[in-house]
Design a protein around this motif. Structure first.
Motif, PDB file in Angstrom:
ATOM      1  N   PRO A  99       0.731  -0.972  -0.056  1.00  0.00           N
ATOM      2  CA  PRO A  99      -0.200  -0.042   0.005  1.00  0.00           C
ATOM      3  C   PRO A  99       0.827   1.179   0.088  1.00  0.00           C
ATOM      4  CG  PRO A  99      -0.855  -1.487   1.667  1.00  0.00           C
ATOM      5  CD  PRO A  99       0.388  -2.091   1.144  1.00  0.00           C
ATOM      6  N   THR A 100       0.351   2.335  -0.384  1.00  0.00           N
ATOM      7  CA  THR A 100       0.909   3.537  -0.578  1.00  0.00           C
ATOM      8  C   THR A 100       1.713   4.095   0.664  1.00  0.00           C
ATOM      9  OG1 THR A 100      -0.111   3.921  -2.578  1.00  0.00           O
ATOM     10  CG2 THR A 100       1.323   5.854  -1.616  1.00  0.00           C
ATOM     11  N   PRO A 101       0.922   4.065   1.776  1.00  0.00           N
ATOM     12  CA  PRO A 101       1.567   4.427   2.954  1.00  0.00           C
ATOM     13  C   PRO A 101       2.853   3.843   3.278  1.00  0.00           C
ATOM     14  CG  PRO A 101      -0.831   4.186   3.435  1.00  0.00           C
ATOM     15  CD  PRO A 101      -0.448   3.764   2.202  1.00  0.00           C
ATOM     16  N   VAL A 102       2.742   2.401   3.010  1.00  0.00           N
ATOM     17  CA  VAL A 102       4.198   1.648   3.205  1.00  0.00           C
ATOM     18  C   VAL A 102       5.197   2.218   2.111  1.00  0.00           C
ATOM     19  CG1 VAL A 102       5.180  -0.749   3.074  1.00  0.00           C
ATOM     20  CG2 VAL A 102       2.752  -0.566   3.890  1.00  0.00           C
ATOM     21  N   SER A 103       4.764   2.420   0.888  1.00  0.00           N
ATOM     22  CA  SER A 103       5.789   3.027  -0.119  1.00  0.00           C
ATOM     23  C   SER A 103       6.376   4.496   0.504  1.00  0.00           C
ATOM     24  CB  SER A 103       5.158   3.358  -1.293  1.00  0.00           C
ATOM     25  OG  SER A 103       4.604   2.184  -2.007  1.00  0.00           O
ATOM     26  N   ALA A 104       5.503   5.036   1.348  1.00  0.00           N
ATOM     27  CA  ALA A 104       6.060   6.414   1.805  1.00  0.00           C
ATOM     28  C   ALA A 104       6.981   6.030   2.926  1.00  0.00           C
ATOM     29  CB  ALA A 104       4.952   7.206   2.415  1.00  0.00           C
ATOM     30  N   LEU A 105       6.641   4.921   3.909  1.00  0.00           N
ATOM     31  CA  LEU A 105       7.740   4.457   4.796  1.00  0.00           C
ATOM     32  C   LEU A 105       8.950   4.086   4.243  1.00  0.00           C
ATOM     33  CD1 LEU A 105       7.962   3.555   8.043  1.00  0.00           C
ATOM     34  CD2 LEU A 105       7.273   1.304   7.241  1.00  0.00           C
ATOM     35  N   LEU A 106       8.824   3.288   3.136  1.00  0.00           N
ATOM     36  CA  LEU A 106      10.089   2.914   2.643  1.00  0.00           C
ATOM     37  C   LEU A 106      10.922   3.702   1.898  1.00  0.00           C
ATOM     38  CD1 LEU A 106       8.673  -0.544   0.661  1.00  0.00           C
ATOM     39  CD2 LEU A 106      10.025  -0.435   2.617  1.00  0.00           C
ATOM     40  N   HIS A 107      10.320   4.806   1.212  1.00  0.00           N
ATOM     41  CA  HIS A 107      10.968   5.662   0.532  1.00  0.00           C
ATOM     42  C   HIS A 107      11.549   7.047   1.321  1.00  0.00           C
ATOM     43  CE1 HIS A 107      10.826   4.025  -3.502  1.00  0.00           C
ATOM     44  NE2 HIS A 107       9.771   3.334  -2.884  1.00  0.00           N
ATOM     45  N   ALA A 108      10.799   7.395   2.407  1.00  0.00           N
ATOM     46  CA  ALA A 108      10.944   8.676   3.056  1.00  0.00           C
ATOM     47  C   ALA A 108      11.033   8.666   4.357  1.00  0.00           C
ATOM     48  CB  ALA A 108       9.773   9.481   2.504  1.00  0.00           C
ATOM     49  N   VAL A 109      10.494   7.826   5.224  1.00  0.00           N
ATOM     50  CA  VAL A 109      10.373   7.925   6.673  1.00  0.00           C
ATOM     51  C   VAL A 109      11.360   7.236   7.213  1.00  0.00           C
ATOM     52  CG1 VAL A 109       8.783   7.706   8.538  1.00  0.00           C
ATOM     53  CG2 VAL A 109       7.716   8.480   6.597  1.00  0.00           C
ATOM     54  N   ALA A 110      11.730   5.933   6.832  1.00  0.00           N
ATOM     55  CA  ALA A 110      12.315   5.036   7.538  1.00  0.00           C
ATOM     56  C   ALA A 110      13.526   4.125   6.960  1.00  0.00           C
ATOM     57  CB  ALA A 110      11.431   4.058   8.450  1.00  0.00           C
ATOM     58  N   VAL A 111      13.063   3.368   6.033  1.00  0.00           N
ATOM     59  CA  VAL A 111      13.832   2.346   5.312  1.00  0.00           C
ATOM     60  C   VAL A 111      14.957   2.808   4.707  1.00  0.00           C
ATOM     61  CG1 VAL A 111      13.908   0.053   4.255  1.00  0.00           C
ATOM     62  CG2 VAL A 111      11.909   0.856   5.646  1.00  0.00           C
ATOM     63  N   VAL A 112      14.685   3.451   3.481  1.00  0.00           N
ATOM     64  CA  VAL A 112      15.960   3.765   2.800  1.00  0.00           C
ATOM     65  C   VAL A 112      16.656   4.995   3.330  1.00  0.00           C
ATOM     66  CG1 VAL A 112      14.721   3.119   0.429  1.00  0.00           C
ATOM     67  CG2 VAL A 112      14.643   5.604   1.244  1.00  0.00           C
ATOM     68  N   LYS A 113      16.003   5.718   4.227  1.00  0.00           N
ATOM     69  CA  LYS A 113      16.714   6.738   4.683  1.00  0.00           C
ATOM     70  C   LYS A 113      17.759   6.319   5.938  1.00  0.00           C
ATOM     71  CE  LYS A 113      15.272  10.184   2.512  1.00  0.00           C
ATOM     72  NZ  LYS A 113      14.558   9.311   1.436  1.00  0.00           N
ATOM     73  N   ALA A 114      17.336   4.811   6.491  1.00  0.00           N
ATOM     74  CA  ALA A 114      18.197   4.282   7.412  1.00  0.00           C
ATOM     75  C   ALA A 114      19.406   3.821   6.532  1.00  0.00           C
ATOM     76  CB  ALA A 114      17.358   3.027   7.938  1.00  0.00           C
ATOM     77  N   GLY A 115      19.131   3.188   5.415  1.00  0.00           N
ATOM     78  CA  GLY A 115      20.484   3.058   4.729  1.00  0.00           C
ATOM     79  C   GLY A 115      21.228   4.093   4.304  1.00  0.00           C
ATOM     80  N   VAL A 116      20.836   4.874   3.710  1.00  0.00           N
ATOM     81  CA  VAL A 116      21.882   6.126   3.544  1.00  0.00           C
ATOM     82  C   VAL A 116      22.463   6.828   4.713  1.00  0.00           C
ATOM     83  CG1 VAL A 116      21.010   6.485   1.075  1.00  0.00           C
ATOM     84  CG2 VAL A 116      19.840   7.665   2.995  1.00  0.00           C
ATOM     85  N   PHE A 117      21.357   6.956   5.802  1.00  0.00           N
ATOM     86  CA  PHE A 117      22.140   7.376   7.140  1.00  0.00           C
ATOM     87  C   PHE A 117      23.278   6.637   7.430  1.00  0.00           C
ATOM     88  CE2 PHE A 117      22.117   6.413  11.624  1.00  0.00           C
ATOM     89  CZ  PHE A 117      22.553   7.896  12.150  1.00  0.00           C
ATOM     90  N   THR A 118      23.238   5.150   7.342  1.00  0.00           N
ATOM     91  CA  THR A 118      24.348   4.370   7.894  1.00  0.00           C
ATOM     92  C   THR A 118      25.380   4.694   6.987  1.00  0.00           C
ATOM     93  OG1 THR A 118      22.302   2.688   8.781  1.00  0.00           O
ATOM     94  CG2 THR A 118      24.696   1.938   8.206  1.00  0.00           C
TER      95      THR A 118
END
Length: 507
Positions: free
Chosen positions: A248-267
């Motif tokens: 669902p799109t809210p999950v896409s928002a989580l993946l792309h903006a809120v947590a997941v990929v940002k956790a990657g590039v933050f690391t």
């Protein structure tokens, strides 16, 4: 008196621990009240608001110069589960907790408007993912970061598979398979190697590896980290990201903006600054090969994005391209590059969440997913398409929006590092972003102009208000809010530079 004293009566250490644990507590509470939708959504919003307040209070403590560090217990002898506060973690924490509030509002409208099932599971997993993101943001050592990195992967798997269709399950398996195999097969060995040669995995400004590793082996360790951090989505380990778009799109928002990929590039940034050290990397050529992989990823993903008719797939490949800006900045081993990476975390988060929310609002209102089906929708959904336009311009980097500052600092980093040829992929990537984002806006407002010599009559006249598509209000309000944040980030550049200045030393 600090904000957390006023709101929660917590000490500094307690506020830091609460910022990590609060989302997990919220997840438990969400399961307990799941049978009452209104109460469940109230708990979600209150948890998000309290987390953001705690994160702001942590920033306030940091600005006073007070050291914030909390050691809980040893996971293995001499290697504790510990948290501390530093500038990059504050940026990631503020981005994740702040956008969680808006994403929660959007999710309520989306999940209700689309009559999604298993909403309690959705909100609970979402909260766990935010708790994991906070653990990553404030991790004091590599082991603590790795633990919460894996929690983030596992907690988002049910979200990717949420629809429980064959397509969703397949996408979720690819998502989980790539992220676990890269973290366990590459990142964990890199961490063990670091502990073995440095005697510590603590994050220390300036790095912990100078004089501890043969420079001939350093490019290998750099590669293990950069590809082991699969959430940063470098090519060729990027396929998990477009495959996760079945969610669902809210999950896409989580993946792309809120947590997941940002956790990657933050690391990526955190390992560069606190494990390798910018000066140490700059004195070697160890990161050069990964720098060119990042440059290739930026261009390659942009080209693929242009070929996608599915709007979410187009945005997913755009994210692969945009994430690599952060890795490129880190691998340039320059203070300007670190600044560009930190700016990109904030700028890309607000812009990309806007684009995905707009895509979701279109889907909820019209059930259209393909760009070729969306001709003229901009005139029937003007607020949604207006927000999309702002987000697109921010990603492209139209001055003075956020993407422009990121590209400026990357160009300065390339010049500073003597890697001027990297500027050419950046120019090409900017042109590609125009090619895959502006057609969405143009077709929305004017139709497919390429199919005729002049606009069709229906695109010339004003559209009566009663003919506009009625979307769920929250799916419109949320992207308009994040579009406003895209504009507001113009004024956040200097405060962010001030925040990370201690990391850059003489750079």
């Amino acid at each position: 008196m600090m904000l957390h004293d006023l709101l929660f009566g917590l000490s500094n250490d307690q506020a830091l621990l609460a910022a990590v644990l609060l989302p997990f507590f919220g997840a438990v509470l969400l399961v307990l009240v799941g049978r009452w939708p209104n109460l469940r959504e109230t708990v979600t919003l209150l948890t998000a608001l309290c987390l953001f307040a705690l994160t702001v209070s942590i920033l306030g403590i940091h600005e006073t110069g007070e050291v914030q560090k909390l050691v809980l217990f040893d996971v293995v002898p001499g290697v504790p589960l510990a948290f501390s506060v530093e500038p990059l973690g504050i940026i990631f924490g503020l981005v994740a907790s702040g956008l969680w509030i808006i994403t929660s509002l959007y999710a309520i409208g989306y999940m209700r408007g689309n009559n999604e099932k298993h909403q309690t599971r959705f909100y609970a997993c979402f909260a766990i993912a935010l708790g994991a993101a906070m653990g990553i943001a404030y991790a004091d050592n590599l082991l603590t970061l790795f633990i919460f990195y894996e929690v983030l992967t596992l907690s988002t798997y049910p979200l990717v598979a949420h629809k429980e269709t064959d397509e969703a399950r397949r996408g979720a398996r690819i998502y989980l398979g790539i992220l676990l195999s890269t973290s366990i097969g590459l990142l964990l060995p890199a961490i063990i190697w670091t502990y073995a040669i440095a005697g510590t995995g603590d994050f220390v400004l300036g790095g912990i590896l100078d004089g501890k590793i043969d420079e001939a082996l350093l490019p290998i360790l750099v590669g293990l980290y950069m590809f082991g951090i699969g959430k940063a989505a470098l090519v060729p380990i990027h396929p998990w990201l477009p495959n996760a778009m079945v969610a669902p799109t809210p999950v896409s928002a989580l993946l792309h903006a809120v947590a997941v990929v940002k956790a990657g590039v933050f690391t990526v940034l955190k390992v560069t600054v606190y494990v390798f050290g910018v000066d140490f990397l700059a004195g070697t050529d160890a990161s050069t090969w990964v720098m060119w992989v990042a440059a290739f990823s930026i261009v390659f993903a942009g080209i693929i994005a242009m070929t996608k008719d599915n709007l979410k797939a187009r945005l997913a490949y755009s994210t692969v391209s945009q994430l690599s800006y952060v890795t490129l900045g880190a691998m340039l081993a320059s203070g300007y590059g670190i600044t560009a990476g930190a700016l990109q975390i904030m700028m890309h988060a607000t812009a990309k969440i806007t684009l995905f929310m707009c895509a979701g609002a279109i889907y909820v209102a019209t059930h259209k997913t393909e760009l070729s089906e969306m001709d003229g929708l901009g005139r029937r959904m003007p607020w949604v398409y207006g927000a999309f336009t702002v987000g697109a311009l921010a990603i492209i980097g139209i001055p003075p929006l956020g993407g422009d500052w990121v590209k400026l600092y990357l160009v300065m980093a390339a010049t500073d590092s003597g890697e001027k040829y990297v500027i050419y992929p950046l120019i090409l990537a900017s042109l590609l972003s125009i090619g895959y984002l502006l057609p969405v806006v143009a077709r929305g407002f004017f139709g497919n102009l390429g199919d005729r010599q002049e606009p069709a009559p229906q695109f010339n006249d004003a559209l009566p208000r009663e003919d506009r598509i009625k979307a769920h209000p929250l799916t419109v309000i949320a992207p308009v809010m994040t579009a406003a944040l895209c504009l507001a980030t113009i004024f956040m550049v200097e405060p962010l530079k001030h925040l990370i200045a201690p990391l850059l030393g003489g750079h």
